[in-house]
Design a protein around this motif. Sequence first.
Motif, mmCIF file in Angstrom:
data_model
loop_
_atom_site.group_PDB
_atom_site.id
_atom_site.type_symbol
_atom_site.label_atom_id
_atom_site.label_comp_id
_atom_site.label_asym_id
_atom_site.label_seq_id
_atom_site.Cartn_x
_atom_site.Cartn_y
_atom_site.Cartn_z
ATOM 1 N N ARG A 45 13.264 3.110 0.213
ATOM 2 C CA ARG A 45 13.196 4.458 -0.340
ATOM 3 C C ARG A 45 13.960 4.560 -1.654
ATOM 4 N N SER A 46 15.127 3.940 -1.721
ATOM 5 C CA SER A 46 15.935 3.991 -2.951
ATOM 6 C C SER A 46 15.206 3.344 -4.117
ATOM 7 N N MET A 47 14.579 2.214 -3.834
ATOM 8 C CA MET A 47 13.864 1.480 -4.869
ATOM 9 C C MET A 47 12.715 2.321 -5.445
ATOM 10 N N PHE A 48 11.906 2.875 -4.565
ATOM 11 C CA PHE A 48 10.754 3.643 -5.048
ATOM 12 C C PHE A 48 11.169 4.990 -5.628
ATOM 13 N N HIS A 49 12.189 5.611 -5.053
ATOM 14 C CA HIS A 49 12.671 6.865 -5.619
ATOM 15 C C HIS A 49 13.253 6.616 -7.017
ATOM 16 N N GLY A 50 13.978 5.536 -7.168
ATOM 17 C CA GLY A 50 14.533 5.206 -8.479
ATOM 18 C C GLY A 50 13.443 4.998 -9.515
ATOM 19 N N PHE A 51 12.419 4.261 -9.146
ATOM 20 C CA PHE A 51 11.302 4.010 -10.057
ATOM 21 C C PHE A 51 10.621 5.331 -10.426
ATOM 22 N N ALA A 52 10.320 6.152 -9.399
ATOM 23 C CA ALA A 52 9.640 7.427 -9.650
ATOM 24 C C ALA A 52 10.494 8.339 -10.522
ATOM 25 N N ALA A 68 0.820 -1.215 0.000
ATOM 26 C CA ALA A 68 0.000 0.000 0.000
ATOM 27 C C ALA A 68 0.853 1.264 0.000
ATOM 28 N N ILE A 69 1.869 1.323 0.852
ATOM 29 C CA ILE A 69 2.652 2.566 0.885
ATOM 30 C C ILE A 69 3.583 2.664 -0.320
ATOM 31 N N GLY A 70 4.048 1.526 -0.834
ATOM 32 C CA GLY A 70 4.866 1.566 -2.046
ATOM 33 C C GLY A 70 4.075 2.075 -3.237
ATOM 34 N N THR A 71 2.860 1.596 -3.363
ATOM 35 C CA THR A 71 1.987 2.035 -4.447
ATOM 36 C C THR A 71 1.611 3.509 -4.267
ATOM 37 N N ALA A 72 1.320 3.893 -3.025
ATOM 38 C CA ALA A 72 0.980 5.286 -2.740
ATOM 39 C C ALA A 72 2.164 6.206 -3.037
ATOM 40 N N TYR A 73 3.368 5.726 -2.754
ATOM 41 C CA TYR A 73 4.587 6.500 -3.037
ATOM 42 C C TYR A 73 4.637 6.879 -4.521
ATOM 43 N N ILE A 74 4.471 5.871 -5.377
ATOM 44 C CA ILE A 74 4.560 6.113 -6.817
ATOM 45 C C ILE A 74 3.386 6.949 -7.309
ATOM 46 N N HIS A 75 2.210 6.705 -6.792
ATOM 47 C CA HIS A 75 1.047 7.493 -7.218
ATOM 48 C C HIS A 75 1.206 8.963 -6.826
ATOM 49 N N PHE A 76 1.807 9.217 -5.645
ATOM 50 C CA PHE A 76 2.061 10.599 -5.248
ATOM 51 C C PHE A 76 3.027 11.255 -6.229
ATOM 52 N N ALA A 77 4.106 10.558 -6.561
ATOM 53 C CA ALA A 77 5.101 11.116 -7.495
ATOM 54 C C ALA A 77 4.486 11.364 -8.864
ATOM 55 N N ARG A 78 3.558 10.509 -9.282
ATOM 56 C CA ARG A 78 2.888 10.696 -10.577
ATOM 57 C C ARG A 78 1.933 11.885 -10.546
ATOM 58 N N LYS A 79 1.165 11.989 -9.491
ATOM 59 C CA LYS A 79 0.142 13.027 -9.384
ATOM 60 C C LYS A 79 0.745 14.397 -9.071
ATOM 61 N N HIS A 80 1.826 14.393 -8.307
ATOM 62 C CA HIS A 80 2.447 15.644 -7.861
ATOM 63 C C HIS A 80 3.951 15.632 -8.142
ATOM 64 N N PRO A 81 4.345 15.656 -9.414
ATOM 65 C CA PRO A 81 5.779 15.565 -9.722
ATOM 66 C C PRO A 81 6.610 16.697 -9.126
ATOM 67 N N GLY A 82 6.067 17.894 -9.108
ATOM 68 C CA GLY A 82 6.793 19.026 -8.538
ATOM 69 C C GLY A 82 6.896 18.946 -7.029
#
Length: 192
Positions: free
Chosen positions: A148-155, A85-99
């Motif tokens: 954090r590194s994994m999800f930041h890298g993906f985003a 859930a938090i991994g998916t939310a991490y990426i969705h946040f980066a997609r919705k709010h890139p800035g």
Amino acid sequence: MSPRTGIDLQMVIQTAAEIADQEGFEAVTLSALAYKLNIKSPSLYNHVKGLPGLRKQLALYSIGEFYNTLSEAAIGRSNDEAIIAIGTAYIHFARKHPGLYEATFRAPDLMDPEVRTAGDRIIHLILKILQAYGLEGSAALHIVRGFRSMFHGFASLEQKGGLGMNLNRDESLNIMISTFLAGLHSRLNSAK
């Protein structure tokens, strides 16, 4: 000089957040913000201490929004379900709010006590979830770094166009999370 009626720090930061998400973090300047608010740039000094002050406030706002997103995703979940859930939310946040996502790690001074305290809330949230796996201390912190590194890298790759192959990105995300969890479970089983 007194602040213009109707403009407060919250409006300034929310407008800066809009600029960041629509045009990119670097587009957040005093002149761009003043233009959007229909005021003169010097008027912003009633609310922030120049561009560094604006970017610090934007970073604090962004980290808070990011924390709220991850925290809400974790509510009522534990173990693997919470990680997913938090991994998916991490990426969705980066997609919705890139800035805003970029602002979470672009404060003028990452060692600023307010910025560190805000960022530490995210680390503590992930640490709390990892307690269910029996992870504590430095072992848990190493896992948090990996997470954090994994999800930041993906985003980051996604935002910069580095995931251009004709493959479903959400499927890639799900495979990445399940591989992380398999590695986590393998590590925990070998430690027994």
